[in-house]
Design a protein around this motif. Sequence first.
Motif, PDB file in Angstrom:
ATOM      1  N   PHE A  13       0.824  -1.210   0.000  1.00  0.00           N
ATOM      2  CA  PHE A  13       0.000   0.000   0.000  1.00  0.00           C
ATOM      3  C   PHE A  13       0.860   1.263   0.000  1.00  0.00           C
ATOM      4  N   HIS A  14       0.366   2.253  -0.724  1.00  0.00           N
ATOM      5  CA  HIS A  14       1.106   3.519  -0.797  1.00  0.00           C
ATOM      6  C   HIS A  14       0.330   4.641  -0.110  1.00  0.00           C
ATOM      7  N   TRP A  15       0.936   5.818  -0.084  1.00  0.00           N
ATOM      8  CA  TRP A  15       0.308   6.955   0.603  1.00  0.00           C
ATOM      9  C   TRP A  15      -1.095   7.241   0.053  1.00  0.00           C
ATOM     10  N   GLY A  16      -1.279   7.064  -1.261  1.00  0.00           N
ATOM     11  CA  GLY A  16      -2.599   7.318  -1.870  1.00  0.00           C
ATOM     12  C   GLY A  16      -3.639   6.362  -1.299  1.00  0.00           C
ATOM     13  N   ASN A  17      -3.274   5.092  -1.188  1.00  0.00           N
ATOM     14  CA  ASN A  17      -4.193   4.102  -0.616  1.00  0.00           C
ATOM     15  C   ASN A  17      -4.520   4.462   0.836  1.00  0.00           C
ATOM     16  N   TYR A  18      -3.475   4.882   1.570  1.00  0.00           N
ATOM     17  CA  TYR A  18      -3.704   5.177   2.982  1.00  0.00           C
ATOM     18  C   TYR A  18      -4.619   6.401   3.149  1.00  0.00           C
ATOM     19  N   PHE A  19      -4.206   7.529   2.577  1.00  0.00           N
ATOM     20  CA  PHE A  19      -4.984   8.752   2.812  1.00  0.00           C
ATOM     21  C   PHE A  19      -6.321   8.733   2.063  1.00  0.00           C
ATOM     22  N   GLY A  20      -6.346   8.056   0.912  1.00  0.00           N
ATOM     23  CA  GLY A  20      -7.576   8.033   0.113  1.00  0.00           C
ATOM     24  C   GLY A  20      -8.596   7.030   0.631  1.00  0.00           C
ATOM     25  N   ALA A  21      -8.129   5.946   1.229  1.00  0.00           N
ATOM     26  CA  ALA A  21      -9.079   4.893   1.604  1.00  0.00           C
ATOM     27  C   ALA A  21      -8.858   4.345   3.016  1.00  0.00           C
ATOM     28  N   VAL A 143     -13.945   5.011  -0.231  1.00  0.00           N
ATOM     29  CA  VAL A 143     -13.003   4.766  -1.340  1.00  0.00           C
ATOM     30  C   VAL A 143     -12.369   6.084  -1.776  1.00  0.00           C
ATOM     31  N   GLY A 144     -11.317   5.984  -2.578  1.00  0.00           N
ATOM     32  CA  GLY A 144     -10.741   7.157  -3.223  1.00  0.00           C
ATOM     33  C   GLY A 144     -11.551   7.478  -4.476  1.00  0.00           C
ATOM     34  N   GLU A 145     -11.228   8.623  -5.066  1.00  0.00           N
ATOM     35  CA  GLU A 145     -12.030   9.136  -6.184  1.00  0.00           C
ATOM     36  C   GLU A 145     -12.192   8.145  -7.347  1.00  0.00           C
ATOM     37  N   ASP A 146     -11.096   7.409  -7.642  1.00  0.00           N
ATOM     38  CA  ASP A 146     -11.135   6.530  -8.813  1.00  0.00           C
ATOM     39  C   ASP A 146     -12.122   5.373  -8.682  1.00  0.00           C
ATOM     40  N   GLN A 147     -12.617   5.115  -7.486  1.00  0.00           N
ATOM     41  CA  GLN A 147     -13.558   4.001  -7.309  1.00  0.00           C
ATOM     42  C   GLN A 147     -15.004   4.457  -7.236  1.00  0.00           C
ATOM     43  N   ASP A 179     -10.493  16.179   0.365  1.00  0.00           N
ATOM     44  CA  ASP A 179      -9.102  16.652   0.393  1.00  0.00           C
ATOM     45  C   ASP A 179      -8.078  15.576   0.051  1.00  0.00           C
ATOM     46  N   THR A 180      -8.439  14.315   0.294  1.00  0.00           N
ATOM     47  CA  THR A 180      -7.452  13.255   0.067  1.00  0.00           C
ATOM     48  C   THR A 180      -7.946  12.225  -0.955  1.00  0.00           C
ATOM     49  N   ALA A 181      -8.946  12.603  -1.760  1.00  0.00           N
ATOM     50  CA  ALA A 181      -9.538  11.643  -2.697  1.00  0.00           C
ATOM     51  C   ALA A 181      -8.602  11.319  -3.851  1.00  0.00           C
ATOM     52  N   LYS A 182      -7.632  12.233  -4.111  1.00  0.00           N
ATOM     53  CA  LYS A 182      -6.705  11.987  -5.211  1.00  0.00           C
ATOM     54  C   LYS A 182      -5.312  12.480  -4.806  1.00  0.00           C
ATOM     55  N   VAL A 183      -4.599  11.644  -4.105  1.00  0.00           N
ATOM     56  CA  VAL A 183      -3.261  12.000  -3.629  1.00  0.00           C
ATOM     57  C   VAL A 183      -2.291  11.971  -4.818  1.00  0.00           C
ATOM     58  N   PRO A 184      -1.503  13.041  -5.005  1.00  0.00           N
ATOM     59  CA  PRO A 184      -0.577  13.037  -6.135  1.00  0.00           C
ATOM     60  C   PRO A 184       0.657  12.172  -5.879  1.00  0.00           C
ATOM     61  N   SER A 189       1.152  13.445 -11.069  1.00  0.00           N
ATOM     62  CA  SER A 189      -0.106  12.813 -11.490  1.00  0.00           C
ATOM     63  C   SER A 189      -0.581  11.921 -10.333  1.00  0.00           C
ATOM     64  N   LYS A 190      -1.778  11.364 -10.449  1.00  0.00           N
ATOM     65  CA  LYS A 190      -2.346  10.566  -9.353  1.00  0.00           C
ATOM     66  C   LYS A 190      -1.368   9.476  -8.899  1.00  0.00           C
ATOM     67  N   MET A 191      -1.176   9.354  -7.598  1.00  0.00           N
ATOM     68  CA  MET A 191      -0.280   8.298  -7.109  1.00  0.00           C
ATOM     69  C   MET A 191      -0.921   6.940  -7.375  1.00  0.00           C
ATOM     70  N   SER A 192      -0.178   6.059  -8.014  1.00  0.00           N
ATOM     71  CA  SER A 192      -0.712   4.722  -8.307  1.00  0.00           C
ATOM     72  C   SER A 192       0.445   3.747  -8.454  1.00  0.00           C
ATOM     73  N   LYS A 193       0.210   2.515  -7.978  1.00  0.00           N
ATOM     74  CA  LYS A 193       1.325   1.564  -8.106  1.00  0.00           C
ATOM     75  C   LYS A 193       1.630   1.269  -9.573  1.00  0.00           C
ATOM     76  N   SER A 194       0.617   1.450 -10.440  1.00  0.00           N
ATOM     77  CA  SER A 194       0.907   1.161 -11.854  1.00  0.00           C
ATOM     78  C   SER A 194       1.644   2.290 -12.570  1.00  0.00           C
TER      79      SER A 194
HETATM   80  P1  ADP Z   1      -3.614   1.704  -7.342  1.00  0.00           P
HETATM   81  O1  ADP Z   1      -4.141   2.815  -8.223  1.00  0.00           O
HETATM   82  O2  ADP Z   1      -2.296   2.036  -6.774  1.00  0.00           O
HETATM   83  O3  ADP Z   1      -3.643   0.365  -8.063  1.00  0.00           O
HETATM   84  P2  ADP Z   1      -5.968   0.727  -5.979  1.00  0.00           P
HETATM   85  O4  ADP Z   1      -6.776   0.900  -7.223  1.00  0.00           O
HETATM   86  O5  ADP Z   1      -5.639  -0.653  -5.525  1.00  0.00           O
HETATM   87  O6  ADP Z   1      -4.624   1.590  -6.117  1.00  0.00           O
HETATM   88  O7  ADP Z   1      -6.725   1.502  -4.815  1.00  0.00           O
HETATM   89  C1  ADP Z   1      -7.088   1.027  -3.541  1.00  0.00           C
HETATM   90  C2  ADP Z   1      -7.861   2.116  -2.806  1.00  0.00           C
HETATM   91  O8  ADP Z   1      -7.031   3.271  -2.646  1.00  0.00           O
HETATM   92  C3  ADP Z   1      -9.109   2.611  -3.562  1.00  0.00           C
HETATM   93  O9  ADP Z   1     -10.130   2.938  -2.634  1.00  0.00           O
HETATM   94  C4  ADP Z   1      -8.617   3.833  -4.269  1.00  0.00           C
HETATM   95  O10 ADP Z   1      -9.658   4.730  -4.564  1.00  0.00           O
HETATM   96  C5  ADP Z   1      -7.627   4.404  -3.274  1.00  0.00           C
HETATM   97  N1  ADP Z   1      -6.555   5.147  -3.969  1.00  0.00           N
HETATM   98  C6  ADP Z   1      -5.630   4.641  -4.817  1.00  0.00           C
HETATM   99  N2  ADP Z   1      -4.789   5.594  -5.251  1.00  0.00           N
HETATM  100  C7  ADP Z   1      -5.200   6.759  -4.662  1.00  0.00           C
HETATM  101  C8  ADP Z   1      -4.737   8.100  -4.709  1.00  0.00           C
HETATM  102  N3  ADP Z   1      -3.682   8.453  -5.414  1.00  0.00           N
HETATM  103  N4  ADP Z   1      -5.396   9.020  -3.984  1.00  0.00           N
HETATM  104  C9  ADP Z   1      -6.464   8.673  -3.231  1.00  0.00           C
HETATM  105  N5  ADP Z   1      -6.952   7.426  -3.137  1.00  0.00           N
HETATM  106  C10 ADP Z   1      -6.339   6.469  -3.838  1.00  0.00           C
END
Ligand code: ADP
Length: 321
Positions: A13-21, A143-147, A179-184, A189-194
């Motif tokens: 898990f990364h900071w985006g996962n933590y703060f976003g979800a 969930v974070g914004e992307d879900q 405030d934390t729905a889309k952590v950079p 750009s949006k923090m993502s493991k991919s």
């Molecule tokens: P990733 O994009 O790294 O593959 P996931 O899709 O597995 O992350 O996301 C797991 C949870 O974390 C979901 O609820 C998602 O919305 C949230 N999340 C992921 N990346 C971010 C981000 N950059 N900012 C806020 N929330 C995030």
Amino acid sequence: MRILSGIQPTGRFHWGNYFGAIRQYIDLQNGRDTAFYFIANLHALTTVRVKDQLVQNTLDAALDLLALGLDPNRATLFVQSDVPEISELCWILMTTTPMGLLERCHAYKDKKARGLTADAGLFTYPVLMAADILLYDSELVPVGEDQVQHVEVCRDIAGAFNHSFGEVFVLPKAYVVKDTAKVPGLDGSKMSKSYGNAVDVFEEIKTQRKKIMSIVTDSRPLEEPKNPEGDHLFELYSLFASSEQTKSLAETYRRGGFGYGSVKKELAVLAETYFAEARAKREELAAQPAKIREILAEGAKKARQKASEVLLRTQQACGLK
Ligand code: ADP
Ligand code: TRP
């Protein structure tokens, strides 16, 4: 009110996962009967195709969640595939889900747009996610914004089923902290493991520092005043800082005469301090794998009680029982 969320064990898990979800999971845990969180290993099968890796990732996910504050006395933690009722509900829902609804979902659409071939698993991913939510009469889904789109799709799927068979399912709502729905990420750009731009919560300190020092910033001269709004280094800093610290850094930005390097160094220290307790707890838990297995088994037992009740109601409504 039932709260439910799931997270895929596709990596650490990364900071985006933590703060976003994850932080919202912890904030909202209010009892074993009402707060359900699970590790979405069936969803992860759409990307993880190495057996041992999935096993390890699932254990890591449980350890991370527990270390970060998920409390098995105040929430039910389980592994998705330990509740086999999910697969039957998923199939039932698939029979009333319009294809067009799934064709509009971003994970599938993006993959197709990149010219890649998608598996049926990726295409029907949102139906399994809808089943996850509906199987427990969930009302609120942090969930974070992307879900958010997937939770909306879940409402549509539930609505379509209810339209055919009567009021069987509860319609859920996404719970998003703006405030934390889309952590950079490191590149803004949006923090993502991919995207390779993520900082993991339990990353080795040295690697973490290096990553923080590599955060992309502009090359404006030191003395020039800068706008904190929309600046991803500032945004990351404010995740960890107190409101006074954030206010003071905003003033520094506007005044100018500072280097981004010093902000990054401060951010590294703040992040280390922020997760220090969780890090220690994770080490402690990692030494007790039997305890973790017990927590997950207990969680699955609890989840299955509710799942079997909702599945029976569904089977009865559509003539399977
Ligand atoms: P990733 O994009 O790294 O593959 P996931 O899709 O597995 O992350 O996301 C797991 C949870 O974390 C979901 O609820 C998602 O919305 C949230 N999340 C992921 N990346 C971010 C981000 N950059 N900012 C806020 N929330 C995030
Ligand atoms: N699709 C979610 C993600 O990638 C994980 C997930 C699966 C989920 N089932 C869920 C989230 C049910 C909320 C509710 O992050």
